[in-house]
Design a protein around this motif. Sequence first.
Motif, PDB file in Angstrom:
ATOM      1  N   VAL A   1       0.925  -1.208   0.027  1.00 43.67           N
ATOM      2  CA  VAL A   1      -0.084   0.070  -0.008  1.00 43.67           C
ATOM      3  C   VAL A   1       0.931   1.182   0.020  1.00 43.67           C
ATOM      4  O   VAL A   1       0.422   2.291  -0.868  1.00 43.67           O
ATOM      5  CB  VAL A   1      -0.835  -0.078   1.282  1.00 43.67           C
ATOM      6  CG1 VAL A   1      -1.842   1.323   1.337  1.00 43.67           C
ATOM      7  CG2 VAL A   1      -1.920  -0.998   1.200  1.00 43.67           C
ATOM      8  N   PHE A   2       1.854   1.261   0.943  1.00 44.41           N
ATOM      9  CA  PHE A   2       2.602   2.519   0.900  1.00 44.41           C
ATOM     10  C   PHE A   2       3.725   2.786   0.021  1.00 44.41           C
ATOM     11  O   PHE A   2       4.505   3.775  -0.136  1.00 44.41           O
ATOM     12  CB  PHE A   2       3.262   2.422   2.371  1.00 44.41           C
ATOM     13  CG  PHE A   2       2.163   2.618   3.440  1.00 44.41           C
ATOM     14  CD1 PHE A   2       1.283   3.746   3.319  1.00 44.41           C
ATOM     15  CD2 PHE A   2       2.219   2.190   4.754  1.00 44.41           C
ATOM     16  CE1 PHE A   2       0.295   3.937   4.194  1.00 44.41           C
ATOM     17  CE2 PHE A   2       1.423   2.211   5.634  1.00 44.41           C
ATOM     18  CZ  PHE A   2       0.099   3.085   5.381  1.00 44.41           C
ATOM     19  N   SER A   3       4.117   1.508  -0.789  1.00 44.58           N
ATOM     20  CA  SER A   3       4.874   1.798  -1.775  1.00 44.58           C
ATOM     21  C   SER A   3       4.332   2.288  -3.162  1.00 44.58           C
ATOM     22  O   SER A   3       5.150   2.697  -4.219  1.00 44.58           O
ATOM     23  CB  SER A   3       5.438   0.149  -2.317  1.00 44.58           C
ATOM     24  OG  SER A   3       4.321  -0.409  -3.062  1.00 44.58           O
ATOM     25  N   ARG A   4       2.988   2.612  -3.219  1.00 45.18           N
ATOM     26  CA  ARG A   4       2.234   3.060  -4.357  1.00 45.18           C
ATOM     27  C   ARG A   4       2.435   4.641  -4.474  1.00 45.18           C
ATOM     28  O   ARG A   4       2.137   5.273  -3.350  1.00 45.18           O
ATOM     29  CB  ARG A   4       0.907   2.500  -4.443  1.00 45.18           C
ATOM     30  CG  ARG A   4       1.069   0.830  -4.607  1.00 45.18           C
ATOM     31  CD  ARG A   4      -0.724   0.324  -4.638  1.00 45.18           C
ATOM     32  NE  ARG A   4      -1.225   1.147  -5.415  1.00 45.18           N
ATOM     33  CZ  ARG A   4      -1.510   0.891  -6.638  1.00 45.18           C
ATOM     34  NH1 ARG A   4      -0.899  -0.132  -7.278  1.00 45.18           N
ATOM     35  NH2 ARG A   4      -2.443   1.529  -7.388  1.00 45.18           N
ATOM     36  N   SER A   5       2.155   5.231  -5.527  1.00 44.18           N
ATOM     37  CA  SER A   5       2.117   6.655  -5.642  1.00 44.18           C
ATOM     38  C   SER A   5       0.666   6.885  -5.135  1.00 44.18           C
ATOM     39  O   SER A   5       0.419   8.242  -4.623  1.00 44.18           O
ATOM     40  CB  SER A   5       2.521   7.193  -7.150  1.00 44.18           C
ATOM     41  OG  SER A   5       1.489   6.303  -8.075  1.00 44.18           O
ATOM     42  N   ASP A   6      -0.187   6.434  -5.458  1.00 45.28           N
ATOM     43  CA  ASP A   6      -1.466   6.946  -5.202  1.00 45.28           C
ATOM     44  C   ASP A   6      -1.860   6.547  -3.798  1.00 45.28           C
ATOM     45  O   ASP A   6      -2.919   6.954  -3.372  1.00 45.28           O
ATOM     46  CB  ASP A   6      -2.756   6.336  -6.009  1.00 45.28           C
ATOM     47  CG  ASP A   6      -2.514   4.605  -5.917  1.00 45.28           C
ATOM     48  OD1 ASP A   6      -1.632   3.999  -5.298  1.00 45.28           O
ATOM     49  OD2 ASP A   6      -3.613   3.868  -6.463  1.00 45.28           O
ATOM     50  N   SER A   7      -1.059   5.887  -2.841  1.00 43.87           N
ATOM     51  CA  SER A   7      -1.130   5.850  -1.397  1.00 43.87           C
ATOM     52  C   SER A   7       0.027   5.984  -0.861  1.00 43.87           C
ATOM     53  O   SER A   7       0.405   5.211   0.242  1.00 43.87           O
ATOM     54  CB  SER A   7      -1.856   4.586  -1.046  1.00 43.87           C
ATOM     55  OG  SER A   7      -1.311   3.407  -1.677  1.00 43.87           O
ATOM     56  N   ALA A   8       0.982   6.858  -1.040  1.00 45.60           N
ATOM     57  CA  ALA A   8       1.981   7.308  -0.649  1.00 45.60           C
ATOM     58  C   ALA A   8       1.920   7.740   0.869  1.00 45.60           C
ATOM     59  O   ALA A   8       0.883   8.341   1.077  1.00 45.60           O
ATOM     60  CB  ALA A   8       3.083   7.965  -1.343  1.00 45.60           C
ATOM     61  N   PRO A   9       2.719   7.283   1.703  1.00 47.43           N
ATOM     62  CA  PRO A   9       2.650   7.755   3.223  1.00 47.43           C
ATOM     63  C   PRO A   9       2.168   9.467   3.298  1.00 47.43           C
ATOM     64  O   PRO A   9       1.138   9.451   4.238  1.00 47.43           O
ATOM     65  CB  PRO A   9       3.911   7.474   3.807  1.00 47.43           C
ATOM     66  CG  PRO A   9       4.388   6.099   3.228  1.00 47.43           C
ATOM     67  CD  PRO A   9       3.981   6.379   1.758  1.00 47.43           C
ATOM     68  N   HIS A  10       2.624   9.888   2.592  1.00 44.08           N
ATOM     69  CA  HIS A  10       2.864  11.581   2.956  1.00 44.08           C
ATOM     70  C   HIS A  10       1.458  12.186   2.503  1.00 44.08           C
ATOM     71  O   HIS A  10       0.780  13.053   3.013  1.00 44.08           O
ATOM     72  CB  HIS A  10       3.694  12.249   2.123  1.00 44.08           C
ATOM     73  CG  HIS A  10       3.411  12.358   0.717  1.00 44.08           C
ATOM     74  ND1 HIS A  10       2.647  13.577   0.056  1.00 44.08           N
ATOM     75  CD2 HIS A  10       3.787  11.604  -0.442  1.00 44.08           C
ATOM     76  CE1 HIS A  10       2.710  13.285  -1.026  1.00 44.08           C
ATOM     77  NE2 HIS A  10       3.191  12.109  -1.604  1.00 44.08           N
ATOM     78  N   LEU A  11       0.606  11.538   1.546  1.00 49.60           N
ATOM     79  CA  LEU A  11      -0.804  11.850   1.311  1.00 49.60           C
ATOM     80  C   LEU A  11      -1.664  11.739   2.430  1.00 49.60           C
ATOM     81  O   LEU A  11      -2.585  12.507   2.185  1.00 49.60           O
ATOM     82  CB  LEU A  11      -1.342  10.827   0.010  1.00 49.60           C
ATOM     83  CG  LEU A  11      -0.488  10.817  -1.216  1.00 49.60           C
ATOM     84  CD1 LEU A  11      -1.046   9.737  -2.125  1.00 49.60           C
ATOM     85  CD2 LEU A  11      -0.694  12.420  -1.906  1.00 49.60           C
ATOM     86  N   PHE A  12      -1.277  11.030   3.427  1.00 53.55           N
ATOM     87  CA  PHE A  12      -2.195  10.628   4.540  1.00 53.55           C
ATOM     88  C   PHE A  12      -2.242  11.882   6.016  1.00 53.55           C
ATOM     89  O   PHE A  12      -2.941  11.971   6.587  1.00 53.55           O
ATOM     90  CB  PHE A  12      -2.457   9.414   5.098  1.00 53.55           C
ATOM     91  CG  PHE A  12      -2.688   8.334   3.984  1.00 53.55           C
ATOM     92  CD1 PHE A  12      -4.043   8.184   3.811  1.00 53.55           C
ATOM     93  CD2 PHE A  12      -1.786   7.715   3.095  1.00 53.55           C
ATOM     94  CE1 PHE A  12      -4.434   7.092   3.001  1.00 53.55           C
ATOM     95  CE2 PHE A  12      -2.024   6.722   2.082  1.00 53.55           C
ATOM     96  CZ  PHE A  12      -3.432   6.557   2.068  1.00 53.55           C
ATOM     97  N   GLY A  13      -1.135  12.595   5.736  1.00 57.34           N
ATOM     98  CA  GLY A  13      -0.797  13.548   6.646  1.00 57.34           C
ATOM     99  C   GLY A  13      -0.948  12.901   8.140  1.00 57.34           C
ATOM    100  O   GLY A  13      -0.573  11.835   8.394  1.00 57.34           O
ATOM    101  N   ASP A  14      -1.478  13.566   8.841  1.00 53.29           N
ATOM    102  CA  ASP A  14      -1.857  13.061  10.370  1.00 53.29           C
ATOM    103  C   ASP A  14      -2.692  11.756  10.612  1.00 53.29           C
ATOM    104  O   ASP A  14      -2.663  11.320  11.468  1.00 53.29           O
ATOM    105  CB  ASP A  14      -2.334  14.231  11.248  1.00 53.29           C
ATOM    106  CG  ASP A  14      -1.500  15.743  11.398  1.00 53.29           C
ATOM    107  OD1 ASP A  14      -0.098  15.226  11.258  1.00 53.29           O
ATOM    108  OD2 ASP A  14      -1.941  16.458  11.739  1.00 53.29           O
ATOM    109  N   GLY A  15      -3.452  11.584   9.366  1.00 51.88           N
ATOM    110  CA  GLY A  15      -4.272  10.536   9.393  1.00 51.88           C
ATOM    111  C   GLY A  15      -3.791   9.159   9.127  1.00 51.88           C
ATOM    112  O   GLY A  15      -4.255   8.337   9.002  1.00 51.88           O
ATOM    113  N   LEU A  16      -2.390   9.233   8.978  1.00 49.23           N
ATOM    114  CA  LEU A  16      -1.375   8.153   8.332  1.00 49.23           C
ATOM    115  C   LEU A  16      -1.709   6.872   9.444  1.00 49.23           C
ATOM    116  O   LEU A  16      -2.134   5.774   9.140  1.00 49.23           O
ATOM    117  CB  LEU A  16      -0.184   8.339   8.255  1.00 49.23           C
ATOM    118  CG  LEU A  16       0.663   6.959   7.944  1.00 49.23           C
ATOM    119  CD1 LEU A  16       0.144   6.542   6.363  1.00 49.23           C
ATOM    120  CD2 LEU A  16       2.140   7.438   7.627  1.00 49.23           C
TER     121      LEU A  16
END
Length: 281
Positions: A227-242
């Motif tokens: 999940v976190f290896s993908r561009s569409d679900s990269a860790p930074h996209l979730f901000g504080d909600g990661l």
Amino acid sequence: MPEGWQWDSTLFRGSAAHYTRGRLPYAPGFAGVLADALGLDGRGRLLDVGCGPGTVTLGLARYVAEAVGLDPDEDMLTEARRRAALRGVRNVRWVTGRAEDLPAGLGEFRALVFAQSFHWTERDRVAATVPHMLEPGGAFVHVNELKDPPPDPTPLPLPSPPYERIADLVRRRLGPLRRAGRGTLVAGTPDREDLVLERAGFGDCERHVVPAGEVAVREADDIVAWVFSRSDSAPHLFGDGLPEFEREVREVLREAAPDQRFAERPPATEIRIWRNPRGKR
């Protein structure tokens, strides 16, 4: 480049640490098949464009005098250097840069390899540059997983990863349009590399399909890494909600397989080769 999208440096931010564990491997022996097709004999140089953590670069390094891995993500290159050191591979150079920066003073190569990276580039511009970096008889190489393989009716020994449910979680958090860096992909990433190469003056394509490996048994941590290896679900996209998003993913995985073990069939690897249209100079 994907329509309506502009590259930015956050495309894979935070993904490098998850990439090697999360992604399924290329087909066993793909490097040998490619080396045979190109006549690689331990001499010459090879450039892996968009090399990520160096998966393809390191697989092909033994067949050339020097391999160069190019990527704009410093974290990916740090991971590539770490993996090269662990494997004792010393004939690789890692360079920070985009495909659009080429030729970037890198010199001439027997092959320029794009392994699941060409679709992120300004393809016509990059394809027009490639022949000027190839030695006579050199090649543009595109490596990807085989799309739409025939179905395998053999039952899997364990449940498949619940990818659709995970995708629903991603959409719930990030919205209905696929995220990519700071932008979105309205129409996905482009294909038809053959048309792009034709416009750049390349001729017929040589195609090789390397059969997939055996069924892969995957643990929950492997799927989270995917999940976190993908561009569409990269860790930074979730901000504080990661942390909360990861908790939701793990809950879905527990529901799908209480013992946290899954099985899936790795894809076959497709290799397409276009020879240098400039021929002998």
